[in-house]
Motif scaffolding. Structure first.
Motif: not given
Length: 498
Positions: A248-264
């Protein structure tokens, strides 16, 4: 490591992303000014006189070197007998202007800078076919770079660069610590371990509902539905983990940090490190963890097991978090390894001078650890309840390590934390008598079989290796690595509210 912390952390639901309208940039505006000026037969000097500016300033405006103000655009429009909307039209005025604009942007972009290519002057004297040739070469370079970015070699190179960056910062990133504190303050956390209740409160604080489902896509640990503000977790627990808060916290962390589909690969690895770091900073808040570790250091009783138990986290999470805080707050250099039972390194970090095995690119991940190191010896220790401690004499000095073995769906892994001999005085387990000597990378240390064994079997065996898939797989294009995107979208369709 560049850390993005731009998302608003106030209590509110995350809104949907809206497409941005096409807007002209300074280059396009400048081209339209020059196009209209030449169409009207006006010289640069005449336009400059009409708006009461120096010709050099108008030249900078036309070349996109200066952002125009509204007042300046209104003055230029009056002088050219045009409307401001004519200057703000995002379309290039001609095909030639479109080519020149693309070349200008290319020359100001990162590709030419990385290659050390000097820009050419983009003027009317530059033939159109020359511009087209340069742009075609740029397109081919980008294609080749994209292909290279999908290779295992690029993954290993990116891993090496990331580890160097982590070492340069002593694996401590204050921006992420600030984000963790703000999130914890937002749910009223007053110190100590983060209860499951407050982990759930954190999801609500960020505008999400938690849904436990039995059919989570097999290739995922969690799925966030940003449209309906939901976090999906498996109803049968977190696969391979006992801590229900972690996914749960890792999923929320990616949201908080504005992670998108990685390009590389570099972006993929950066995102993983950021999400893992923020998750650990929430589970073991910096202020409380540092207080615990400083008290243990004063008593000369630092223990990864005690840190684990004090904050109710896994041993691996406690070990990771210790590497974040040890050097910055305790002045202790440290190294960390996660090693598969086969001896292959899956994760590693060091800033204490220990020399990990590397390949020709300097990559540690995927290399075999010396059989005499604590991370390998621990697999042969029958007692899995008590921590294992060992001193190892190496070419770069003597190191003390503590290690534990855990059973996962992918096999047995050891997690080890070590320090130089001079720092062991602060740790529990320093009195161990277990000691080994490692001469690696000298092959006679542990890579070559004993002579009698080699004589019996040399030339009579041909094993088929089973390489670990994560060491060889390339980054899939247009998809999250290792994730079946179709399966994820079908899952979201099934669970979307009517």
């Amino acid at each position: 490591m560049v850390i993005s912390t731009s998302r608003d952390l106030d209590r509110r639901p995350p809104g949907p992303s809206l497409p941005l309208a096409d807007e002209p940039d300074a280059l396009t505006i400048g081209r339209r000014i020059r196009y209209l000026r030449t169409q009207r037969g006006m010289t640069l000097e005449a336009l400059a006189a009409a708006i009461d500016k120096a010709p050099s300033q108008v030249s900078m405006l036309e070349n996109g070197r200066r952002e125009p103000t509204i007042a300046r655009l209104q003055a230029v429009a009056r002088a050219l007998d045009a409307g401001v909307e004519d200057l703000l039209d995002p379309r290039p005025p001609s095909r030639r202007d479109a080519l020149e604009l693309e070349l200008e942007r290319t020359q100001r972009g990162p590709l030419f800078d990385a290659l050390g290519v000097k820009p050419v002057r983009v003027g009317r004297s530059l033939p159109t076919d020359a511009i087209e040739a340069i742009l075609a070469l740029r397109q081919e370079l980008e294609r080749l770079h994209s292909e290279r970015a999908l290779t295992p070699e690029e993954a290993r190179r990116a891993n090496t660069e990331l580890r160097h960056d982590m070492r340069a910062h002593d694996n401590w990133f204050p921006d992420l610590e600030v984000v963790a504190r703000r999130l914890l303050d937002g749910v009223g956390h007053r110190g100590g371990p983060l209860p499951q209740r407050q982990a759930s409160d954190l999801a609500a604080h960020l505008g999400f509902e938690i849904h436990h489902v039995p059919d989570l896509p097999h290739s995922t640990r969690s799925v966030i539905d940003r449209r309906h503000h939901r976090v999906y977790l498996p109803s049968n627990g977190i696969r391979g983990r006992s801590d229900a808060r972690s996914a749960l916290l890792q999923a929320l962390a990616s949201h908080v940090l504005d992670h998108a589909e990685p390009r590389d690969y570099p972006e993929l690895l950066r995102q993983r490190v950021e999400a893992n770091y923020l998750c650990a900073a929430l589970l073991l808040p910096e202020r409380d963890a540092v207080r615990h570790l400083r008290a243990a250091k004063e008593q000369r009783a630092i223990s990864i097991e005690d840190l684990r138990d004090a904050f109710a986290v896994s041993y691996e999470t406690a070990a990771h978090r210790f590497t974040n805080l040890a050097t910055k707050h305790l002045g202790i250099g440290v190294h960390f390894m996660k090693v598969h039972e086969s001896g292959v390194i899956h994760k590693a970090y060091e800033n204490d001078g220990v020399r990990f095995p590397t390949d020709a690119l300097g990559t540690v991940e995927g290399q075999y650890v010396c059989k005499h190191w604590t991370a390998r010896v621990v697999f042969g220790v029958p007692d899995r309840l008590a921590p294992y401690y060992q001193y190892t004499d190496t070419a770069t000095g003597t190191y003390w390590c503590t290690s534990r073995v855990s059973d996962t769906p992918d096999g047995l892994f050891s997690v080890s934390v070590g320090v130089p001999y001079a720092q062991v005085k602060w740790f529990l387990g320093r009195e161990t008598t277990a000691r080994a000597t490692s001469r690696c990378p000298d092959e006679s240390c542990c890579r070559l079989p004993p002579a009698p064994l080699a004589q019996r079997w040399a030339g009579q065996a041909f094993p088929s290796a089973r390489p670990h898939a994560s060491m060889l797989a390339a980054l899939p294009q247009g998809a999250m690595p290792g994730v079946d995107q179709t399966e994820v979208y079908e899952f979201l369709d099934r669970h979307a509210p009517a």
